[in-house]
Design an enzyme around this catalytic site. Structure first.
Site, PDB file in Angstrom:
ATOM      1  N   LYS A  52      30.267 -47.341  58.064  1.00  0.00           N
ATOM      2  CA  LYS A  52      28.886 -46.612  58.864  1.00  0.00           C
ATOM      3  C   LYS A  52      28.125 -46.275  57.544  1.00  0.00           C
ATOM      4  O   LYS A  52      28.310 -45.291  56.819  1.00  0.00           O
ATOM      5  CB  LYS A  52      29.254 -45.571  59.415  1.00  0.00           C
ATOM      6  CG  LYS A  52      28.200 -45.115  60.252  1.00  0.00           C
ATOM      7  CD  LYS A  52      27.948 -43.562  60.425  1.00  0.00           C
ATOM      8  CE  LYS A  52      27.404 -42.833  59.103  1.00  0.00           C
ATOM      9  NZ  LYS A  52      25.895 -43.238  59.251  1.00  0.00           N
ATOM     10  N   GLU A  83      35.057 -39.173  48.212  1.00  0.00           N
ATOM     11  CA  GLU A  83      34.197 -39.255  46.676  1.00  0.00           C
ATOM     12  C   GLU A  83      32.954 -38.575  47.046  1.00  0.00           C
ATOM     13  O   GLU A  83      32.005 -39.157  47.914  1.00  0.00           O
ATOM     14  CB  GLU A  83      33.693 -40.647  46.469  1.00  0.00           C
ATOM     15  CG  GLU A  83      34.975 -41.421  45.442  1.00  0.00           C
ATOM     16  CD  GLU A  83      35.810 -42.089  46.309  1.00  0.00           C
ATOM     17  OE1 GLU A  83      35.412 -42.808  47.365  1.00  0.00           O
ATOM     18  OE2 GLU A  83      37.017 -42.505  45.929  1.00  0.00           O
ATOM     19  N   CYS A 120      25.160 -39.203  41.973  1.00  0.00           N
ATOM     20  CA  CYS A 120      26.343 -38.268  42.096  1.00  0.00           C
ATOM     21  C   CYS A 120      26.761 -37.588  40.735  1.00  0.00           C
ATOM     22  O   CYS A 120      26.828 -36.412  40.610  1.00  0.00           O
ATOM     23  CB  CYS A 120      27.356 -38.816  42.781  1.00  0.00           C
ATOM     24  SG  CYS A 120      27.861 -40.347  42.097  1.00  0.00           S
ATOM     25  N   GLU A 128      24.269 -28.694  44.036  1.00  0.00           N
ATOM     26  CA  GLU A 128      23.760 -29.992  43.594  1.00  0.00           C
ATOM     27  C   GLU A 128      22.305 -30.065  44.205  1.00  0.00           C
ATOM     28  O   GLU A 128      22.350 -29.829  45.356  1.00  0.00           O
ATOM     29  CB  GLU A 128      24.760 -30.905  44.381  1.00  0.00           C
ATOM     30  CG  GLU A 128      24.393 -32.248  43.876  1.00  0.00           C
ATOM     31  CD  GLU A 128      25.064 -33.584  44.601  1.00  0.00           C
ATOM     32  OE1 GLU A 128      25.468 -33.266  45.962  1.00  0.00           O
ATOM     33  OE2 GLU A 128      25.579 -34.446  43.992  1.00  0.00           O
TER      34      GLU A 128
HETATM   35  P1  NAD Z   1      25.708 -37.030  53.124  1.00  0.00           P
HETATM   36  O1  NAD Z   1      27.210 -36.391  53.050  1.00  0.00           O
HETATM   37  O2  NAD Z   1      24.999 -36.172  54.010  1.00  0.00           O
HETATM   38  O3  NAD Z   1      26.186 -38.510  54.069  1.00  0.00           O
HETATM   39  C1  NAD Z   1      27.000 -39.332  53.688  1.00  0.00           C
HETATM   40  C2  NAD Z   1      27.311 -40.079  54.900  1.00  0.00           C
HETATM   41  O4  NAD Z   1      27.942 -39.305  55.774  1.00  0.00           O
HETATM   42  C3  NAD Z   1      26.218 -40.796  55.631  1.00  0.00           C
HETATM   43  O5  NAD Z   1      26.522 -42.060  56.124  1.00  0.00           O
HETATM   44  C4  NAD Z   1      26.147 -39.721  57.097  1.00  0.00           C
HETATM   45  O6  NAD Z   1      25.431 -40.143  57.838  1.00  0.00           O
HETATM   46  C5  NAD Z   1      27.675 -39.632  57.066  1.00  0.00           C
HETATM   47  N1  NAD Z   1      27.625 -38.197  57.832  1.00  0.00           N
HETATM   48  C6  NAD Z   1      26.746 -37.212  58.033  1.00  0.00           C
HETATM   49  N2  NAD Z   1      27.465 -36.024  58.596  1.00  0.00           N
HETATM   50  C7  NAD Z   1      28.622 -36.602  59.210  1.00  0.00           C
HETATM   51  C8  NAD Z   1      29.657 -36.049  60.122  1.00  0.00           C
HETATM   52  N3  NAD Z   1      29.511 -34.829  60.571  1.00  0.00           N
HETATM   53  N4  NAD Z   1      30.427 -36.709  60.347  1.00  0.00           N
HETATM   54  C9  NAD Z   1      30.736 -38.073  59.909  1.00  0.00           C
HETATM   55  N5  NAD Z   1      29.937 -38.682  58.953  1.00  0.00           N
HETATM   56  C10 NAD Z   1      28.778 -37.819  58.534  1.00  0.00           C
HETATM   57  O7  NAD Z   1      25.569 -37.436  51.752  1.00  0.00           O
HETATM   58  P2  NAD Z   1      24.331 -38.333  51.571  1.00  0.00           P
HETATM   59  O8  NAD Z   1      22.985 -37.370  51.653  1.00  0.00           O
HETATM   60  O9  NAD Z   1      24.217 -39.670  52.030  1.00  0.00           O
HETATM   61  O10 NAD Z   1      24.383 -38.798  49.819  1.00  0.00           O
HETATM   62  C11 NAD Z   1      24.301 -37.827  49.141  1.00  0.00           C
HETATM   63  C12 NAD Z   1      25.689 -37.172  48.549  1.00  0.00           C
HETATM   64  O11 NAD Z   1      26.714 -38.346  48.356  1.00  0.00           O
HETATM   65  C13 NAD Z   1      25.559 -36.340  47.198  1.00  0.00           C
HETATM   66  O12 NAD Z   1      26.212 -35.256  47.535  1.00  0.00           O
HETATM   67  C14 NAD Z   1      26.228 -37.359  45.979  1.00  0.00           C
HETATM   68  O13 NAD Z   1      26.405 -36.538  45.057  1.00  0.00           O
HETATM   69  C15 NAD Z   1      27.161 -37.984  46.759  1.00  0.00           C
HETATM   70  N6  NAD Z   1      27.762 -39.236  46.271  1.00  0.00           N
HETATM   71  C16 NAD Z   1      28.959 -39.479  45.748  1.00  0.00           C
HETATM   72  C17 NAD Z   1      29.360 -40.447  45.124  1.00  0.00           C
HETATM   73  C18 NAD Z   1      30.670 -40.511  44.231  1.00  0.00           C
HETATM   74  O14 NAD Z   1      31.056 -41.325  43.970  1.00  0.00           O
HETATM   75  N7  NAD Z   1      31.312 -39.171  44.169  1.00  0.00           N
HETATM   76  C19 NAD Z   1      28.409 -41.334  44.892  1.00  0.00           C
HETATM   77  C20 NAD Z   1      27.248 -41.372  45.530  1.00  0.00           C
HETATM   78  C21 NAD Z   1      26.856 -40.010  46.250  1.00  0.00           C
END
Ligand code: NAD
Length: 533
Positions: free
Chosen positions: A227, A303, A338, A437
Site C-alpha cells: 500500500k 521504520e 526521515c 519532526e
Molecule cells: P504517514 O505515517 O502519514 O503515512 C505512511 C503510510 O501509512 C502511508 O501509506 C499512509 O497512507 C499509511 N497510513 C496512514 N494512516 C494509517 C493507518 N491508520 N493505518 C495504516 N496505514 C496508515 O507518513 P508519511 O507522511 O507518508 O511519511 C512521512 C513520515 O515517514 C515521516 O515521519 C518520515 O520520517 C517517515 N519516514 C521514515 C523513514 C525511515 O526509514 N525511518 C523513511 C522515510 C520516511
C-alpha cells in the site's frame, strides 16, 4: 523426506555483493551515478512527460482493477497543482480480494517454492526492465511528489535498482545451519518465507522506499501486498506491471493505492497477514502495533520518523565543508527526509564563522521546477504539508528563535507548494520546532560548550534515527558515536550509504532495518527441525 534449503540465510557479515555508493559529494554534484546514462534536458523531460501514461488502478493478481467501491482520489502534481490521475481508492473489500489472491499464490508454491536460481533470474529481468524505463520512473515520481529530477536520476532510481539486484543475488546464497547437537540427532535451522507480507510506505522517496521493502520480501519467496502512500502511488503501480512483464507470477506482487485508514488499516487488521513492514510516521507506527495486538499479533516492522542531530566540534578543520554538509543534511529533498538533520549543534567558538558558511550554502537551495535538472529543491508534496511546515516556522518565531533565513512562505493558488530554506538560531529544547519532526526545510541552530553537553542535547529527543558528527579527532568520533542513541551515525558526512548497510533507527524511530542481510531477516521465519537418527 524432502528438506528445502532454499531460504536459508548466511551468517551475519557475509560478503558484499553489489553496491551503489551514494556519497555527499555525489549528491552535491547532482549528477547521475550510473555512468553512461545521460541526463535529459528540461525540454526533453517535458517532451517525455507528454508521452507517458500514468497508471491509476489497483494491481491485483496481475491485473489493473478499479476499486470495488468505484471510489477514486486525486493525485496532484505539487509543482503546478494539476491533476495527474484519479487513482483507485481501495478499502477493506479490495484488501480481502488482494489477500486472497496473494495467499492462494503463496500456497501454490509457484513463487515461494520456485528454485532460488529461477526466482533470481526473474528479479534480475525485472531490474533490467526497470532500468530500461528509468527515465519514465524518475519522471513519474518527480511529477507525483515534487522531488528534483536530478535526485531521481542520480539517487532514487540507481539505489532502487541496486537494492533489487542485491536482493536477487542473495537468494541462492542463503544457507542454513546445522546445530551442534549430540550425534544421535540432527537439528536443522532453516529460514522460510513468511507467507503474505503487507508493506505500507510513505511518499518522500516513493520508488526507493518501496524497493527497500519489496525487494528482500519478494526475494525471500513471500507474496506481497503493497500500500503506497496516497500522495505518491504512481511509480509503485508501474513497477508492478513491469514485474508481470518480467515473469513474476500473478498474485505475487499486488499494489493497493488508498488512504491509510481504509486500505492501510484493513491490511494491518487482517488475520491472513503474518507480517507487516511499514515506513512512515511514528504516530502511525504506534497505531499499527495496536492493530496487530487487536488482530492476530502479526509481526510489525517499523521504520518511522526522525529528528536527527548534527554536531560540529571545535576541532572540525574544514568549516566550509561542514557547513555545506549541514545544509545538504536539511535541505535535500526539500527537507522531506526521515534522516534530515533538523537540529544543528555548533561548538560556541565556531558559531560565527560557521553561520556565514551555512547561510551561503543554504542560499544555493532555490526552490524551482523540479523537472529542470539544475533544480536542487522542488515544492512540498501537497498543501497539507506546506501548511504544516509553515505552522512550525510560525511557532519558532512565536517561541523567540532568531530567524536567519527564509520564513513563513506565501501561498499562491495554482503556483505550487514552494517554500524557501529556513534557518533559525538561538533555538532551544523548550521549543516545539526543536522537539517535533517537521519534515520540511527548517533548521534549528543551537550551541554547546562540551562534548558531554553535545551528546546530552543530541539524545534529548524521542527519536533515534540518524546523527552526523563533524570532527577531525578520530577518538572523539568513535567516543561520541558510541554514546549517540541513534540507528545510524555519519562522521564528516551525512546520509551516505549503500545496499550493504542497514538503514533504521531506535526509540520512536522504529525497530526494523531496511537494506543489507538484516532486511532479509525481517522477511523470513526461522524453523528448527530436530531429527532423531
Ligand atoms: P504517514 O505515517 O502519514 O503515512 C505512511 C503510510 O501509512 C502511508 O501509506 C499512509 O497512507 C499509511 N497510513 C496512514 N494512516 C494509517 C493507518 N491508520 N493505518 C495504516 N496505514 C496508515 O507518513 P508519511 O507522511 O507518508 O511519511 C512521512 C513520515 O515517514 C515521516 O515521519 C518520515 O520520517 C517517515 N519516514 C521514515 C523513514 C525511515 O526509514 N525511518 C523513511 C522515510 C520516511
Amino acid at each position: 523426506m524432502a528438506i528445502s534449503y532454499a531460504n536459508h540465510i548466511p551468517p551475519k557479515g557475509y560478503g558484499v555483493l553489489l553496491s551503489c555508493s551514494v556519497s555527499l559529494e555525489d549528491k552535491e554534484k547532482n549528477e547521475p551515478f550510473k555512468k553512461g546514462h545521460k541526463m535529459k534536458t528540461y525540454q526533453e523531460w517535458q517532451a517525455l512527460r507528454a508521452t507517458i501514461k500514468v497508471p491509476y488502478n489497483a494491481y491485483i493478481n496481475g491485473q489493473f482493477v478499479a476499486a470495488q467501491s468505484g471510489d477514486t482520489f486525486d493525485c496532484i502534481n505539487p509543482t503546478d497543482e494539476s491533476l495527474l490521475a484519479k487513482v483507485a481508492s481501495c478499502d477493506s473489500a479490495d484488501v480481502d480480494l488482494a489477500v486472497a489472491a496473494a495467499k492462494q499464490t503463496f500456497k501454490s508454491g509457484i513463487w515461494s517454492e520456485l528454485a532460488p536460481g529461477k526466482r533470481k533470474r526473474i528479479l534480475h529481468k525485472w531490474a533490467d526492465l526497470l532500468e530500461q524505463h528509468q527515465d519514465e520512473l524518475a519522471l513519474i515520481d518527480t511529477l507525483d511528489m515534487g522531488k528534483s529530477i536530478s535526485e531521481m536520476v542520480g539517487i532514487d532510481v540507481p539505489d532502487s535498482l541496486d537494492c533489487l539486484r542485491w536482493s536477487a543475488e542473495c537468494i541462492d546464497k542463503l544457507y542454513g545451519e546445522i546445530a551442534p547437537t549430540n550425534p544421535q540427532n540432527l537439528a536443522l535451522i532453516s529460514r522460510e518465507p513468511l507467507g503474505v507480507v503487507a508493506i505500507i510506505t510513505p511518499w518522500n522517496y516513493p520508488l526507493m522506499m518501496v524497493m527497500w521493502k519489496i525487494a528482500p520480501a519478494l526475494a525471500a519467496g513471500n507474496s506481497v501486498i503493497l500500500k503506497p502512500s496516497e500522495k505518491s502511488p504512481l511509480s509503485a503501480l508501474r513497477i508492478a506491471q513491469l514485474a508481470t512483464e518480467a515473469g513474476m507470477p500473478d498474485g505475487v506482487f499486488n499494489v493497493l493505492p488508498g488512504f491509510g485508514h481504509t486500505a492501510g488499516k484493513a491490511l494491518a487488521l487482517h488475520y491472513d497477514i503474518g507480517t507487516l513492514a511499514f515506513t512512515g510516521s511514528s504516530r502511525v507506527a504506534g497505531m499499527l502495533m495496536q492493530y496487530a495486538g487487536q488482530s492476530n499479533m502479526k509481526r510489525v516492522w517499523l521504520e518511522a520518523g526522525g529528528k536527527s542531530p548534527c554536531l560540529v566540534f571545535d576541532d572540525c578543520k574544514d568549516i566550509k565543508a561542514a557547513a555545506k554538509g549541514a545544509a545538504t543534511a536539511i535541505f535535500t529533498n526539500q527537507g522531506e527526509v526521515c534522516i534530515a538533520c533538523s537540529r544543528l549543534y555548533l561548538h560556541s567558538s565556531i558559531k560565527e564563522e560557521f553561520m556565514v558558511e551555512l547561510l551561503k550554502a543554504a542560499r544555493e537551495y532555490v526552490p524551482a521546477d523540479p523537472l529542470d535538472p539544475a533544480t536542487k529543491m522542488g515544492p512540498m508534496v501537497d498543501k497539507a504539508q506546506f501548511d504544516n511546515v509553515s505552522g512550525f516556522i510560525q511557532s519558532a518565531i512565536d517561541d523567540g528563535a532568531t530567524l536567519e533565513l527564509g520564513g513563513v512562505p506565501e501561498y499562491q493558488q495554482g503556483k505550487g507548494f514552494f517554500m524557501n530554506p529556513t534557518i533559525f538560531s538561538d533555538a532551544d529544547h523548550s521549543m516545539r520546532f526543536v522537539q517535533e519532526e517537521i519534515f520540511g526545510p527548517v533548521l534549528a541552530v543551537m550551541t554547546f560548550e562540551t562534548e558531554d553537553e553535545a551528546i546530552e542535547l543530541a539524545n534529548d529527543s524521542k527519536y533515534g534515527l540518524g546523527a552526523a558528527i563533524w570532527t577531525n579527532d578520530l577518538s572523539r568520533a568513535h567516543r561520541v558515536s558510541r554514546k549517540l542513541e541513534s540507528g545510524m551515525v555519519w562522521v564528516n558526512t551525512w546520509g551516505d550509504g549503500d545496499t550493504t548497510v542497514p538503514f533504521g533507527g531506535v526509540k520512536a524511530s522504529g525497530n526494523g532495518r531496511d537494506k543489507s542481510w538484516h532486511a532479509l531477516e525481517k522477511y523470513t521465519e526461522i524453523k528448527n527441525t530436530w531429527i532423531r537418527l
